[in-house]
Every structure is written in C-alpha cells, then in structure tokens.
Design a protein around this motif. Structure first.
Motif, PDB file in Angstrom:
ATOM      1  N   ARG A 191       0.827  -1.211   0.000  1.00  0.00           N
ATOM      2  CA  ARG A 191       0.000   0.000   0.000  1.00  0.00           C
ATOM      3  C   ARG A 191       0.862   1.263   0.000  1.00  0.00           C
ATOM      4  O   ARG A 191       0.345   2.364   0.146  1.00  0.00           O
ATOM      5  CB  ARG A 191      -0.938  -0.013   1.201  1.00  0.00           C
ATOM      6  N   GLY A 192       2.164   1.067  -0.128  1.00  0.00           N
ATOM      7  CA  GLY A 192       3.057   2.220  -0.229  1.00  0.00           C
ATOM      8  C   GLY A 192       3.505   2.793   1.096  1.00  0.00           C
ATOM      9  O   GLY A 192       4.243   3.786   1.125  1.00  0.00           O
ATOM     10  N   GLU A 193       3.070   2.200   2.223  1.00  0.00           N
ATOM     11  CA  GLU A 193       3.488   2.684   3.538  1.00  0.00           C
ATOM     12  C   GLU A 193       4.764   1.951   3.943  1.00  0.00           C
ATOM     13  O   GLU A 193       4.785   1.115   4.847  1.00  0.00           O
ATOM     14  CB  GLU A 193       2.370   2.487   4.558  1.00  0.00           C
ATOM     15  N   LEU A 194       5.830   2.303   3.227  1.00  0.00           N
ATOM     16  CA  LEU A 194       7.079   1.559   3.351  1.00  0.00           C
ATOM     17  C   LEU A 194       7.757   1.800   4.700  1.00  0.00           C
ATOM     18  O   LEU A 194       8.470   0.924   5.204  1.00  0.00           O
ATOM     19  CB  LEU A 194       8.018   1.953   2.207  1.00  0.00           C
ATOM     20  N   GLY A 195       7.514   2.973   5.286  1.00  0.00           N
ATOM     21  CA  GLY A 195       8.098   3.275   6.593  1.00  0.00           C
ATOM     22  C   GLY A 195       7.586   2.331   7.673  1.00  0.00           C
ATOM     23  O   GLY A 195       8.354   1.773   8.463  1.00  0.00           O
ATOM     24  N   VAL A 196       6.250   2.139   7.704  1.00  0.00           N
ATOM     25  CA  VAL A 196       5.643   1.231   8.684  1.00  0.00           C
ATOM     26  C   VAL A 196       6.072  -0.210   8.397  1.00  0.00           C
ATOM     27  O   VAL A 196       6.385  -0.974   9.312  1.00  0.00           O
ATOM     28  CB  VAL A 196       4.096   1.334   8.643  1.00  0.00           C
ATOM     29  N   LYS A 221       9.873  -0.683  -6.284  1.00  0.00           N
ATOM     30  CA  LYS A 221       8.705   0.035  -6.830  1.00  0.00           C
ATOM     31  C   LYS A 221       8.821   1.532  -6.588  1.00  0.00           C
ATOM     32  O   LYS A 221       8.309   2.333  -7.368  1.00  0.00           O
ATOM     33  CB  LYS A 221       7.412  -0.512  -6.219  1.00  0.00           C
ATOM     34  N   ARG A 222       9.489   1.904  -5.499  1.00  0.00           N
ATOM     35  CA  ARG A 222       9.667   3.327  -5.194  1.00  0.00           C
ATOM     36  C   ARG A 222      10.849   3.905  -5.959  1.00  0.00           C
ATOM     37  O   ARG A 222      11.095   5.111  -5.927  1.00  0.00           O
ATOM     38  CB  ARG A 222       9.856   3.511  -3.686  1.00  0.00           C
ATOM     39  N   ALA A 228      17.209  -1.034  -1.898  1.00  0.00           N
ATOM     40  CA  ALA A 228      16.897  -2.395  -2.330  1.00  0.00           C
ATOM     41  C   ALA A 228      18.165  -3.240  -2.378  1.00  0.00           C
ATOM     42  O   ALA A 228      18.190  -4.390  -1.914  1.00  0.00           O
ATOM     43  CB  ALA A 228      16.227  -2.376  -3.702  1.00  0.00           C
ATOM     44  N   ARG A 229      19.243  -2.666  -2.916  1.00  0.00           N
ATOM     45  CA  ARG A 229      20.507  -3.400  -3.020  1.00  0.00           C
ATOM     46  C   ARG A 229      21.095  -3.700  -1.639  1.00  0.00           C
ATOM     47  O   ARG A 229      21.653  -4.779  -1.403  1.00  0.00           O
ATOM     48  CB  ARG A 229      21.504  -2.591  -3.854  1.00  0.00           C
ATOM     49  N   LYS A 230      20.957  -2.748  -0.727  1.00  0.00           N
ATOM     50  CA  LYS A 230      21.480  -2.951   0.625  1.00  0.00           C
ATOM     51  C   LYS A 230      20.788  -4.143   1.288  1.00  0.00           C
ATOM     52  O   LYS A 230      21.443  -4.996   1.906  1.00  0.00           O
ATOM     53  CB  LYS A 230      21.282  -1.679   1.456  1.00  0.00           C
ATOM     54  N   LEU A 231      19.447  -4.205   1.158  1.00  0.00           N
ATOM     55  CA  LEU A 231      18.708  -5.341   1.718  1.00  0.00           C
ATOM     56  C   LEU A 231      19.067  -6.636   0.995  1.00  0.00           C
ATOM     57  O   LEU A 231      19.219  -7.686   1.619  1.00  0.00           O
ATOM     58  CB  LEU A 231      17.193  -5.098   1.604  1.00  0.00           C
ATOM     59  N   PHE A 232      19.199  -6.539  -0.325  1.00  0.00           N
ATOM     60  CA  PHE A 232      19.552  -7.714  -1.125  1.00  0.00           C
ATOM     61  C   PHE A 232      20.866  -8.327  -0.636  1.00  0.00           C
ATOM     62  O   PHE A 232      21.002  -9.548  -0.524  1.00  0.00           O
ATOM     63  CB  PHE A 232      19.666  -7.314  -2.598  1.00  0.00           C
ATOM     64  N   ASP A 233      21.840  -7.472  -0.328  1.00  0.00           N
ATOM     65  CA  ASP A 233      23.141  -7.954   0.136  1.00  0.00           C
ATOM     66  C   ASP A 233      23.065  -8.585   1.527  1.00  0.00           C
ATOM     67  O   ASP A 233      23.937  -9.371   1.907  1.00  0.00           O
ATOM     68  CB  ASP A 233      24.158  -6.802   0.153  1.00  0.00           C
ATOM     69  N   GLU A 234      21.998  -8.234   2.290  1.00  0.00           N
ATOM     70  CA  GLU A 234      21.864  -8.765   3.652  1.00  0.00           C
ATOM     71  C   GLU A 234      21.032 -10.050   3.716  1.00  0.00           C
ATOM     72  O   GLU A 234      21.012 -10.708   4.758  1.00  0.00           O
ATOM     73  CB  GLU A 234      21.214  -7.709   4.557  1.00  0.00           C
ATOM     74  N   VAL A 235      20.338 -10.399   2.633  1.00  0.00           N
ATOM     75  CA  VAL A 235      19.467 -11.583   2.645  1.00  0.00           C
ATOM     76  C   VAL A 235      20.304 -12.831   2.936  1.00  0.00           C
ATOM     77  O   VAL A 235      21.266 -13.107   2.220  1.00  0.00           O
ATOM     78  CB  VAL A 235      18.734 -11.761   1.286  1.00  0.00           C
ATOM     79  N   ALA A 248      14.689  -6.749 -12.457  1.00  0.00           N
ATOM     80  CA  ALA A 248      13.556  -5.964 -12.991  1.00  0.00           C
ATOM     81  C   ALA A 248      13.640  -4.515 -12.528  1.00  0.00           C
ATOM     82  O   ALA A 248      13.330  -3.590 -13.286  1.00  0.00           O
ATOM     83  CB  ALA A 248      12.233  -6.587 -12.558  1.00  0.00           C
ATOM     84  N   GLY A 249      14.076  -4.303 -11.281  1.00  0.00           N
ATOM     85  CA  GLY A 249      14.202  -2.948 -10.755  1.00  0.00           C
ATOM     86  C   GLY A 249      15.219  -2.128 -11.521  1.00  0.00           C
ATOM     87  O   GLY A 249      14.965  -0.964 -11.873  1.00  0.00           O
ATOM     88  N   TYR A 250      16.374  -2.723 -11.792  1.00  0.00           N
ATOM     89  CA  TYR A 250      17.396  -2.008 -12.561  1.00  0.00           C
ATOM     90  C   TYR A 250      16.906  -1.705 -13.980  1.00  0.00           C
ATOM     91  O   TYR A 250      17.190  -0.639 -14.535  1.00  0.00           O
ATOM     92  CB  TYR A 250      18.687  -2.823 -12.606  1.00  0.00           C
TER      93      TYR A 250
END
Length: 544
Positions: A191-196, A221-222, A228-235, A248-250
């Motif tokens: 729903r776009g409430e990425l902070g919550v 999406k934002r 996104a890359r920072k989280l990707f590296d932490e997965v 797809a994002g890039y």
C-alpha cells in the motif's frame, strides 16, 4: 472374505498408482474413464482424488473440475473446499464465491479450511465488502482464533481491507507467528506505507524469505535501488524471486548495465534463471540497444532447453532484435515460433515497418488477416508506419478506414500521428495541417513535431512557422523544436528568420545541447512513442 479384502487393497493401490502418474489433462481424462469402467465413480474416496487432481494438482483443468463437480450428487465438505481452493487460484477467482453461495444454499457446513480460500479470492479480486462479509461468517462459526484463518484474515485486511483491523488481529498470539508478521508487513509495503512496513520488518523476531522479498520489492517500486541493493546484500538466502526483483528494478529505472551484471552474478552463484529473468533482461537489451548481450541471452535460452520458446519469450526476442536493428533475426524467431498471439504479429509487423521493410510488413499483415487473427490498435500502428515509409498515401487512408469501420477500433493519438507522418513524408503538408485540425482528439507535441520535421524536409517555412507556434504553445523547453525551424529558414537562405529563432531561444532560456543528433533523437522519440507497448513484469511474471 480374505479374498475380498485383498481385492479392495489391490484396487486402492491401483488407484493410488494411477493418480501418481496423472500429470496432464489427457491422463486425467483417461483415469476418469478408468473410474467409470471399473465402478469407482460412485466411491467418495475416488471422487475426492478426481476433484483434487482436476481442481488443484493439474494446471489448467479447473473448468473440467467444475464439469465433474456438477455431476456429483452429494459432494462432501472436502470436495467443496477443494473446488473453492482451485477456483480461488484460477483466472476466475469469483467462482470461489459462487461455490460458497451454492454450499450455503445446500446447507453444507463450512469448516476452518473453507474461509481462507474465500478470503484469498476476495484479496485477488479486491472485493472488500465481500471479504468483510466472510469475516463476519468466520466470527459466527467461531474460527477467528484458528491460526490459518487468522493469518489469512490479516493478509486480506492488510492488502485490501482495513489496516486497523489487520493490526488488531496481529496483536497477541499472532506476534509469535512469522506468517502473520509477513502478512502485515506485505500489506503495508504494497500500500506504499514503506516506513511502517520497514519498522515491522526490523522488529520481526524471525524473518522469512517472503518478508525479505516484499521489502526489496517495495524499495524497487519506489525507485530506491540503493536501499533495495542494501537489503539484497543482507538476505541470508536468496531465491529466483529475489534476483528477479533486483534485475527488474534495474531495468525499470534504466540501469541496464547493472541489470546485466546482476544476471552474471546470479549465474555465478548457481541460481538458475527462469522465464521472468530472461524477459527482464531482453527488455534491458531492447531499451539499451545491446544486441551482443541479447544474442548471448538467446543462446542461454537455447542452453536452458527453451528450444520451443513460450509466446512471451518469443515476443520479447522479436522486440529486442527489432529494436536493436537485427530485423532478420527477429523474423527468424517469428517464423520458428510454434504458437503466436496478436502481440507476436504486432512485434514483427511493427519492427519490419520501422526498419523500412514496408512491403514485407504489409505482406505479413495480410497473412495475419488470412489466418483470421484479429488485429488490434497496435497492429494498425505498424501498418500505418509501413505505409509512411513506402509512401503509400492512398493505402494508408484505406487501412485507417478499415481499422475504424471493419474492426471498430477508435483511432488514438498514435494512429493520427502516423497519418500525419504519411502525409508529411509525401510532401502533402497542407493536407497534413488540415488533417490535424480535423482530429477529434487534441494533437500532442509529437504530432506537431512530426509536421514540423516534414516542413524542414520539404522547405516550407510558412507552414513550419505555423506548426512551430502550435508546438511552442505546448512546450517551450525543447531545443530541437527551435533548431528544426531554424534549419528551415537556413535551408532557404532566410537568415533573418534564423536570427529570430535564436533570439526566441535566448529569451526562453533554452540551450541547444552539444553533440545532439536531431535525426537520432527524432527516430528514438517516434519509435518509443509508437511501439512502447510491451508490458513490464514484476519478479513473479505479473504485469506492473
């Protein structure tokens, strides 16, 4: 007596072996025939297996499942639930709601497995009112405390219902359930409430892969590829969806080199790409003109055993080759495709047309009509471009009328733009100007720019000035619009006119960018305007 027991055991084993081998629609019908011949069609256990196989286990057989289900006199709750589940996952999830209505009419008691499938159907359909009614029935039957039901309720309310209700359901015992955490996080992110969503994600005691992928998708999406890359590296552990989301994002943000680098990294770690991966990469190659990389991806598809390309992959390859200028390869892919849809024909007709193979484009369009494949608005864009390149003025009017009268397709701005281009290239500038004035929709800047370009080619300063005035009324910040008019005056030796245009540029604060090729820019702008019709897909293959 012993013989009868042995016979029953043998029959059960025989049926079990049959279902294990049932992996296609043809096999399903053969087993159904076997059941009829051997009298199993009246046995509840055999019917349950038949309904499960047709509604869930085998892809694309839900309609057959509905036919079978209608023939069962007294289906039990398991059969109803199976049909509701299969329908909720099908292309027509509303059938799940219809089945539940029938279930109520026949006074069949639902259980805790019935409602989660109904809620999933409501979520897919975004049927908030119906979902709330289902929630009411869940409370009535006392299933709200059931973990499976509660988690599906959280997922429904988080995604399309009431976020406050989803949060209220989450409080308490649900906080110990990773599925509930993931459902609520997903809802806020979508729903776009990425902070919550990020706050919930950071507080999760255990993070599942779904949650990681949801957060990465939210940042993608934002357009925040750094986060996104920072989280990707932490997965801790990635799957193909994680990689596809990043690729797809890039692609979506125009970082095609990074998308291709991500693909190489994906292969190096041993992750097998799927169709969605390749579609994103082919889109990147098409947009960046990277033919050499596109060829490598095509080879990779062949190595992966994709000799018989799916329609989506075939269309993407045609689009990539056409946009990279290799129309011969595009045509070869088209001819080798066993199955084609209207997009396949559109891609090749439009690709041939734009690269100047007008006769071949029109020939394929006529072949398309002979095969009874109904053209759409995109098809006629390609046909009109072909007419423009070949100077087929009379034919363009015929196809324009064919589109409106025979196929009942209302012309859009692209079709009008093509007709202006046909008339402009043929030097019929007055007719082009009259055609624009007669348009039933408002002409855009590209239509006027097309006419202005034609005025430059044919050296008509008077009409060029009129077209430029209309263009500048819409936008005043594009240096190319001024340069085109300036070039018209220069080609006619009217240097006063050139000076006036330069002064107008100075007064408007517009600077001509150094090294800009107007021909290249015009071609790219026109091609993107006419043929930017392929869908963008997310990591699961759905249209964004």
């Amino acid at each position: 007596m012993i013989r009868k027991k042995a016979d029953k055991s043998s029959n059960r084993h025989q049926r079990s072996c049959l279902w294990q081998k049932c992996s296609s629609f043809r096999a399903l019908k053969q087993i159904h025939g076997f059941m009829l011949v051997n009298g199993f069609n009246s046995k509840p256990s055999a019917l349950r297996e038949l309904i499960f196989a047709s509604a869930i286990a085998i892809s694309g057989t839900i309609d057959y499942a509905h036919q079978l289900f209608r023939q069962i006199t007294e289906p039990d709750t398991f059969m109803w639930n199976t049909m509701i589940r299969g329908s909720s996952q099908s292309p027509n999830p509303s059938n799940a709601i219809s089945l539940y209505t029938q279930m109520e009419d026949r006074r069949v008691q639902p259980d805790n497995f019935t409602f989660p499938f109904l809620l999933k159907a409501c979520t897919r359909l975004s049927w908030v009112k119906m979902g709330n009614e289902i929630h009411g029935k869940i409370v009535k039957f006392g299933f709200e405390s059931n973990t499976f039901v509660r988690n599906t309720l959280i997922h429904f309310h988080a995604n399309c219902g009431d976020l406050k209700v989803a949060s209220a359901l989450f409080d308490g015992s649900a906080k110990r359930d990773v599925v509930a955490w993931s459902a609520l996080t997903t809802g806020y992110a979508r729903r776009g409430e990425l902070g919550v969503a990020r706050q919930l994600f950071d507080e999760m005691p255990v993070k599942d892969l779904v949650s990681w992928n949801v957060m990465i998708t939210g940042y993608v999406k934002r357009g925040d590829m750094d986060s996104a890359r920072k989280l990707f590296d932490e997965v801790p552990e990635r799957d193909v969806v994680t990689w596809n989301t990043m690729i797809a994002g890039y692609v979506l943000c125009g970082s095609h080199e990074q998308a291709l680098e991500m693909f190489e990294e994906m292969r190096c770690v041993g992750e097998r790409p799927d169709e969605v991966t390749m579609l994103s990469l082919l889109s990147a190659c098409a947009d960046s003109g990277a033919l050499d990389v596109g060829l490598k991806i095509h080879c990779s598809l062949l190595e992966m055993g994709s000799g018989d390309l799916s329609i989506l992959l075939g269309n993407a390859l045609i689009d990539m080759y056409a946009k990279c200028g290799s129309i011969e390869r595009a045509l070869e892919v088209f001819r080798r495709m066993r199955e084609k849809d209207v997009s396949s024909w559109n891609s090749i007709v439009g690709g041939l047309a734009f690269h100047g193979h007008a006769e071949q484009s029109i020939h394929l369009f006529r072949e398309m009509l002979r095969k009874k494949i109904r053209p759409n608005e995109i098809t006629f864009v390609g046909v009109l471009v072909a007419c423009s390149h070949a100077g087929m003025v009379e034919e363009s009017h015929q196809y324009f009328d064919l589109m409106r009268i025979e196929y009942n397709i209302e012309p859009n701005i692209k079709h009008y733009g093509c007709m202006v281009d046909v008339l402009g290239r043929a030097g019929l500038l007055n007719e082009a100007f009259e055609f624009i004035d007669s348009m039933v929709i408002e002409p855009n800047a590209i239509v006027w720019r097309t006419l202005l370009g034609a005025c430059r080619v044919h050296g008509n300063a008077e009409l060029g000035k009129r077209a430029n005035e209309r263009l500048l009324a819409m936008r005043r910040d594009q240096s190319g619009d001024y340069v085109l008019l300036s070039n018209i005056y220069a080609s006619l030796g009217e240097w006063d006119g050139v000076e006036k245009v330069r002064k107008l540029m100075d007064d408007s604060g517009v600077k001509k960018e150094p090294g800009c090729s107007l021909i290249e820019a015009d071609n790219k702008e026109l091609m993107n305007f006419l043929f930017d019709s392929k869908p963008k897909l997310n990591s699961k293959g759905k249209v964004l």
